[in-house]
Design a protein around this motif. Structure first.
Motif, PDB file in Angstrom:
ATOM      1  N   VAL A 174      -0.417  -7.051  -2.031  1.00  0.00           N
ATOM      2  CA  VAL A 174      -1.120  -7.576  -2.425  1.00  0.00           C
ATOM      3  C   VAL A 174      -0.354  -7.815  -4.136  1.00  0.00           C
ATOM      4  O   VAL A 174      -0.786  -7.060  -4.764  1.00  0.00           O
ATOM      5  N   LYS A 175      -0.565  -9.192  -4.455  1.00  0.00           N
ATOM      6  CA  LYS A 175       0.019  -9.469  -6.295  1.00  0.00           C
ATOM      7  C   LYS A 175      -1.757  -8.955  -6.815  1.00  0.00           C
ATOM      8  O   LYS A 175      -2.903  -9.198  -6.254  1.00  0.00           O
ATOM      9  N   MET A 176      -1.723  -8.300  -7.522  1.00  0.00           N
ATOM     10  CA  MET A 176      -2.811  -7.812  -8.943  1.00  0.00           C
ATOM     11  C   MET A 176      -3.092  -8.827  -9.465  1.00  0.00           C
ATOM     12  O   MET A 176      -4.220  -8.678  -9.316  1.00  0.00           O
ATOM     13  N   ALA A 177      -2.931  -9.572 -10.064  1.00  0.00           N
ATOM     14  CA  ALA A 177      -2.676 -10.862 -10.764  1.00  0.00           C
ATOM     15  C   ALA A 177      -4.063 -11.182 -10.782  1.00  0.00           C
ATOM     16  O   ALA A 177      -4.913 -11.625 -11.724  1.00  0.00           O
ATOM     17  N   VAL A 178      -4.401 -12.358  -9.359  1.00  0.00           N
ATOM     18  CA  VAL A 178      -5.722 -12.762  -8.990  1.00  0.00           C
ATOM     19  C   VAL A 178      -7.260 -12.183  -9.190  1.00  0.00           C
ATOM     20  O   VAL A 178      -7.905 -12.787  -9.454  1.00  0.00           O
ATOM     21  N   TYR A 179      -6.489 -10.791  -8.967  1.00  0.00           N
ATOM     22  CA  TYR A 179      -8.173 -10.194  -9.307  1.00  0.00           C
ATOM     23  C   TYR A 179      -8.448  -9.724 -10.463  1.00  0.00           C
ATOM     24  O   TYR A 179      -9.582  -9.579 -11.313  1.00  0.00           O
TER      25      TYR A 179
END
Length: 547
Positions: free
Chosen positions: A398-403
């Motif tokens: 999961v990419k952390m940037a969206v959060y």
């Protein structure tokens, strides 16, 4: 001492906290604002029936009860309920990056999932609002929050997409009830001079829910330890996230059931004088604890239209006639809203709710896509992105940037909330509503013009901070523009209109993002501009009395 009233279950349960501050009943602000209802038409009876006791109006009784610990308890409980609604609505945007792979979702499926909770809110908004005006605020809040929490949690273990979609829709019905009713309920305990600031403080809990959803997603979804199997169900971390998002609603329902009384304004309108008096006594006891003050005996100027008289209006004809009577009764609040002195303000609020809901919810879900288009520079609508096959994409890791970006944008609500609390009683809801809509329109237009992702993120934060002022001002205006017997129905109706606009906004972005991105972005800017201008025709309600 009292008139004969209903003496059923006592809904005034005593909270646990202690009081702190008292606002004297004779304190008045030099600028008392505009009285927007004729009190002579409120069917209020103040005949003392031969007794020597004082008989107080609703506003006088609220002032007599003081201001203190009860109201802070009320703020926490209602605020937690407001935050729980925000968590339930916004959690979808955080689970999509991983749930789309596990549930094999196409782009149209994701759009349908996003719209499902708004469809439920559209159905539930007016229905719950009407029931709150007929049966009581507290009872409806307990039931709607329970519906929200139970079905939202069950969605987390739904093995099939159609079942997940259905459960999210039913959860949305619960959310649609608690959002409008919570502000009616909260406002009906507040002294007139503190009402605007306290409603604005209540609205800030939406930001808390937004931050909670983003933080919870950041904490749970990327973790691999939450992955295990339940029979044929592959339980991924996003499912745990969905289950955890239902906890605030369930705990809110429990708090209302155990701690909070029914609205005294509703009880007075229903002719239930003893229960309303008991609520004011509980408020005074908590607010004055430790101050050595006693509440003098008093009666209340209650509505002359008793609940028993309302029940006599039931039709005894055929089933079709009874159904026609029920439908007519349910739709009567809408007819009253768009007739007489309420007509112009109802039309104006209809337009404002549509404009802000189309723009806010329509654009909010597509911010990540706009950021993605700007990674290589240029206007977000200058680069056309081609839809890619789901089979060619991976949801893990999961990419952390969206959060991170969601957390930053959520936190940018804070300045707008603080500004509203400080200025709502000085400037009035009308001025804040109009100005914030105009500034939101400008920020969206600039998002179309900017060239980098950082610039877009900054403008998105500005839009977030300014648009929250719009929502807070709407919350204040909505509670003060309508009388008690229409308040929850009106807010529920406008909430439903807003959900229709939210669905249309998401559909417009989904259809036009890849072909003509400028159209929906500039349309949002235009609608916000329109809403800001229309808001100018609304009456000023600063520190007005509730009727």
């Amino acid at each position: 001492m009292f008139r004969h009233v209903h003496t059923g279950d006592a809904e005034a349960r005593e909270p646990l906290l202690t009081g702190v501050t008292y606002l004297g009943p004779n304190e008045r602000d030099p600028d008392e604002g505009e009285i927007i209802f004729d009190r002579s038409t409120s069917n209020i009876t103040c005949d003392a029936g031969g007794s020597a006791e004082r008989r107080l109006t609703y506003e006088e009784a609220v002032e007599e009860a003081g201001f203190g610990a009860f109201h802070w308890l009320l703020l926490v409980v209602c605020g937690w309920a407001n935050a729980s609604d925000a968590v339930e609505i916004l959690c979808v945007s955080f689970l999509l990056p991983t749930a789309r792979c596990d549930l094999l979702l196409s782009s149209s499926d994701m759009g349908l999932l996003t719209a499902s909770i708004f469809l439920g809110m559209m159905v539930g908004g007016y229905t719950w609002g009407y029931l709150a005006d007929q049966r009581g605020r507290r009872r409806v809040l307990v039931v709607s929050l329970t519906v929200n929490g139970v079905f939202g949690g069950l969605a987390g273990v739904a093995p099939w997409f159609w079942l997940f979609l259905l459960l999210r829709f039913i959860s949305g019905i619960g959310v649609g009830g608690s959002i409008p009713v919570i502000f009616s309920y909260f406002s009906e305990f507040m002294p007139r001079l503190r009402r605007g600031a306290m409603i604005s403080a209540l609205a800030t809990f939406w930001m808390a829910g937004n931050i909670l959803a983003a933080g919870l997603a950041w904490l749970v979804i990327p973790r691999t330890w939450a992955h295990f199997s339940l029979g044929t169900l592959d339980f991924q971390s996003w499912r745990l996230f969905v289950v955890l998002c239902s906890v605030p609603s369930l705990t809110s329902a429990l708090l209302f059931r155990l701690l909070m009384p029914e609205s005294p304004k509703f009880l007075m309108e229903a002719g239930r004088e003893k229960e309303a008096t008991r609520v004011f006594q509980v408020m005074f006891k908590l607010n004055m604890r430790g101050k050595g003050k006693d509440l003098p005996e008093f009666g209340l100027c209650i509505s002359s239209k008793q609940r028993g008289e309302q029940e006599e209006t039931r039709t005894r004809g055929s089933r079709r006639e009874r159904l026609a009577c029920i439908v007519k009764k349910v739709l009567m609040p809408i007819k009253q809203m768009f007739n007489g002195p309420l007509k112009s303000r109802s039309i104006a609020l209809l337009i404002v709710f549509y404009c802000i809901s189309f723009g806010y919810y329509g654009l909010w879900m597509w911010f990540p896509e706009l950021f993605k288009r700007m990674e290589n520079g240029g206007s977000p609508c200058a680069n056309v992105s081609l839809p890619s096959s789901l089979n060619n994409q991976s949801c893990y890791p999961v990419k952390m940037a969206v959060y991170m970006e969601g957390f930053i944008i959520a936190a940018s609500n804070l300045p707008g909330n603080i500004f509203t609390i400080l200025m709502i009683d000085r400037l009035g809801g009308k001025a804040l509503l109009s100005c914030s809509l105009l500034l939101s329109s400008l920020s969206i237009f600039l998002i179309y013009v900017v060239q980098t992702k950082i610039q877009s993120l900054v403008l998105s934060c500005i839009f977030s901070g300014v648009s929250v002022i719009t929502w807070n001002a709407l919350d204040v205006l909505g509670t003060e523009l309508y009388p008690t017997q229409l308040r929850s129905s009106a807010l529920g109706f406008f909430t439903g209109v807003g959900r229709v606009a939210a669905i249309m906004g998401n559909m417009a972005f989904g259809r036009l993002m890849d072909t003509n991105c400028a159209v929906p972005v500039l349309l949002v800017s235009f609608l916000l501009l329109t809403g800001g201008l229309v808001a100018l025709v609304l009456p000023q309600t600063r520190q007005t009395e509730l009727t």
